[in-house]
Motif scaffolding. Sequence first.
Motif, PDB file in Angstrom:
ATOM      1  N   PRO A 132      -6.344   2.226 -17.511  1.00  0.00           N
ATOM      2  CA  PRO A 132      -5.395   2.592 -18.269  1.00  0.00           C
ATOM      3  C   PRO A 132      -4.831   4.396 -18.350  1.00  0.00           C
ATOM      4  CG  PRO A 132      -7.231   2.645 -19.772  1.00  0.00           C
ATOM      5  CD  PRO A 132      -7.605   2.112 -18.513  1.00  0.00           C
ATOM      6  N   PHE A 133      -5.579   5.068 -17.859  1.00  0.00           N
ATOM      7  CA  PHE A 133      -5.304   6.513 -17.680  1.00  0.00           C
ATOM      8  C   PHE A 133      -4.649   6.677 -16.354  1.00  0.00           C
ATOM      9  CE2 PHE A 133      -8.347   6.519 -21.083  1.00  0.00           C
ATOM     10  CZ  PHE A 133      -7.610   7.232 -22.037  1.00  0.00           C
ATOM     11  N   PRO A 161     -11.182  16.960 -20.541  1.00  0.00           N
ATOM     12  CA  PRO A 161     -10.598  15.491 -21.175  1.00  0.00           C
ATOM     13  C   PRO A 161      -9.704  14.840 -19.899  1.00  0.00           C
ATOM     14  CG  PRO A 161     -10.361  17.140 -22.837  1.00  0.00           C
ATOM     15  CD  PRO A 161     -10.688  17.932 -21.616  1.00  0.00           C
ATOM     16  N   ILE A 162      -9.834  13.575 -19.901  1.00  0.00           N
ATOM     17  CA  ILE A 162      -9.254  12.960 -19.095  1.00  0.00           C
ATOM     18  C   ILE A 162      -7.873  13.089 -18.753  1.00  0.00           C
ATOM     19  CG2 ILE A 162      -9.125  10.836 -20.564  1.00  0.00           C
ATOM     20  CD1 ILE A 162      -9.521  11.011 -16.554  1.00  0.00           C
ATOM     21  N   THR A 163      -6.940  13.295 -20.145  1.00  0.00           N
ATOM     22  CA  THR A 163      -5.857  13.426 -20.283  1.00  0.00           C
ATOM     23  C   THR A 163      -5.123  14.887 -19.556  1.00  0.00           C
ATOM     24  OG1 THR A 163      -5.877  14.353 -22.287  1.00  0.00           O
ATOM     25  CG2 THR A 163      -5.205  11.968 -22.149  1.00  0.00           C
ATOM     26  N   GLY A 196     -12.631   7.312 -21.089  1.00  0.00           N
ATOM     27  CA  GLY A 196     -11.727   7.869 -20.146  1.00  0.00           C
ATOM     28  C   GLY A 196     -12.174   8.565 -18.872  1.00  0.00           C
ATOM     29  N   CYS A 197     -11.882   7.870 -17.883  1.00  0.00           N
ATOM     30  CA  CYS A 197     -12.346   8.685 -16.633  1.00  0.00           C
ATOM     31  C   CYS A 197     -11.381   8.421 -15.204  1.00  0.00           C
ATOM     32  CB  CYS A 197     -13.648   8.348 -16.270  1.00  0.00           C
ATOM     33  SG  CYS A 197     -13.844   6.385 -15.797  1.00  0.00           S
ATOM     34  N   GLN A 221     -17.313   1.517 -17.589  1.00  0.00           N
ATOM     35  CA  GLN A 221     -17.063   2.418 -16.722  1.00  0.00           C
ATOM     36  C   GLN A 221     -15.609   2.857 -16.636  1.00  0.00           C
ATOM     37  OE1 GLN A 221     -19.821   3.785 -15.839  1.00  0.00           O
ATOM     38  NE2 GLN A 221     -21.287   2.382 -14.590  1.00  0.00           N
ATOM     39  N   GLY A 222     -15.026   2.955 -17.578  1.00  0.00           N
ATOM     40  CA  GLY A 222     -13.511   3.342 -17.496  1.00  0.00           C
ATOM     41  C   GLY A 222     -12.562   2.548 -17.149  1.00  0.00           C
ATOM     42  N   LEU A 223     -13.143   1.159 -16.709  1.00  0.00           N
ATOM     43  CA  LEU A 223     -12.078   0.118 -16.513  1.00  0.00           C
ATOM     44  C   LEU A 223     -11.881  -0.866 -17.874  1.00  0.00           C
ATOM     45  CD1 LEU A 223     -13.270  -0.430 -12.713  1.00  0.00           C
ATOM     46  CD2 LEU A 223     -11.495   1.026 -13.756  1.00  0.00           C
TER      47      LEU A 223
END
Length: 375
Positions: free
Chosen positions: A131-132, A30-32, A342-343, A112-114
């Motif tokens: 945001p990540f 996961p991105i986190t 999330g990427c 695309q995660g943005l």
Amino acid sequence: MDIQSDEAPPTYGFDCLPQEIVLDIASRLPITSLLQFMFVRKSFYNLSHDPELVNLHLSRAVKNDPCITINAHNQLYFLEFSDHGVEEGVVRKISNPIANSMPGFQVVGSCQGLLYIYESLRSKGLYVYNPFTGDYKELPKFREKSLDFGFGFSPAINEYKVIRIIHYGHWLPRKRDIQGKMHWVALFGNYLGRNDRLIVSFDLADEVFREVPIVDFGVDPRINKFHLAVLGGCLAVAITLPHHTGRELEIWVMREYNVKESWVKEFKIGAYTPNPNSVTQHWQPLLKVLCLLNNGKLLLEYNYLPYKYSGYLISYDPQSGVFRTLKFEGMPDLFKTIVHVGCLNWIDNPPAIFIKISPSNLSDTFLLKSLVVYV
């Protein structure tokens, strides 16, 4: 006397593994969890900027359940679903460096995660933001006032584009990005000699408007509660039926893009009141279909006029017909949601297969297009 050895320091963990295995393992996180590795060792930080990992992680992230980005009172949150099910998600705050410079903002879209964010009170700030990773870019400001914006990506030309909408004409503002095209649903009207609603697409590659073929949905097209969604990577139309017919929701899915015969009525959902009281029992909620989860459940957002923000996040099981109002620790009372992936998509150093630098003096990364929408 100090004796220095010519031997390389011992390796352990990921350092012992071949690069392709490291990339395969990291791309499944996961991105986190993946971002936590950035602060452990410099090699992990470098790995997080490796275009091969960025691309591989994104290709797998889009197949998983998405994150839900939550905007409430000038604060961003995200909801990351647990592997054990939607009911076990966790809401966490996002440290947003952009919010400090804006008295109020809205999230226009996710691609695309943005996220594409604009300052809603003074209409001055325009940002693209991950945001990540915390990576963001301020975009050039427009002189004229805009009613709305669109944000999408064209895989055909490897470009992101921001669409500025000055006038809606006969089109509803809610839009969806799929297949490198922005989509709108038109208000009921006379189009080329027939009274109907239309779904209109705008191709981000050739910048041409086209009509998307539709079937007879079997309802009165004058009903104004139509909205678009993306379910399982397919364009969908959600139709809220009027109060006297039971307030049901029908969802039609176009299983093969731009093929008229592929439209199928996939779901028919009964009426549901998340929190019955003296107000909600007499109001028909404004309902938004968010996404279809991998466990087959639909994620829905409910709100009631005159509230601008939603207060209810609902999961619906089509097999059992059961609704569930979702509440999580840290979840705000009133909010707006947007489906997000999330990427590791870095803005200042984007992977070449996702962004092609455009020869434009407006921005060194994003090609902005200003459109006046008249129908």
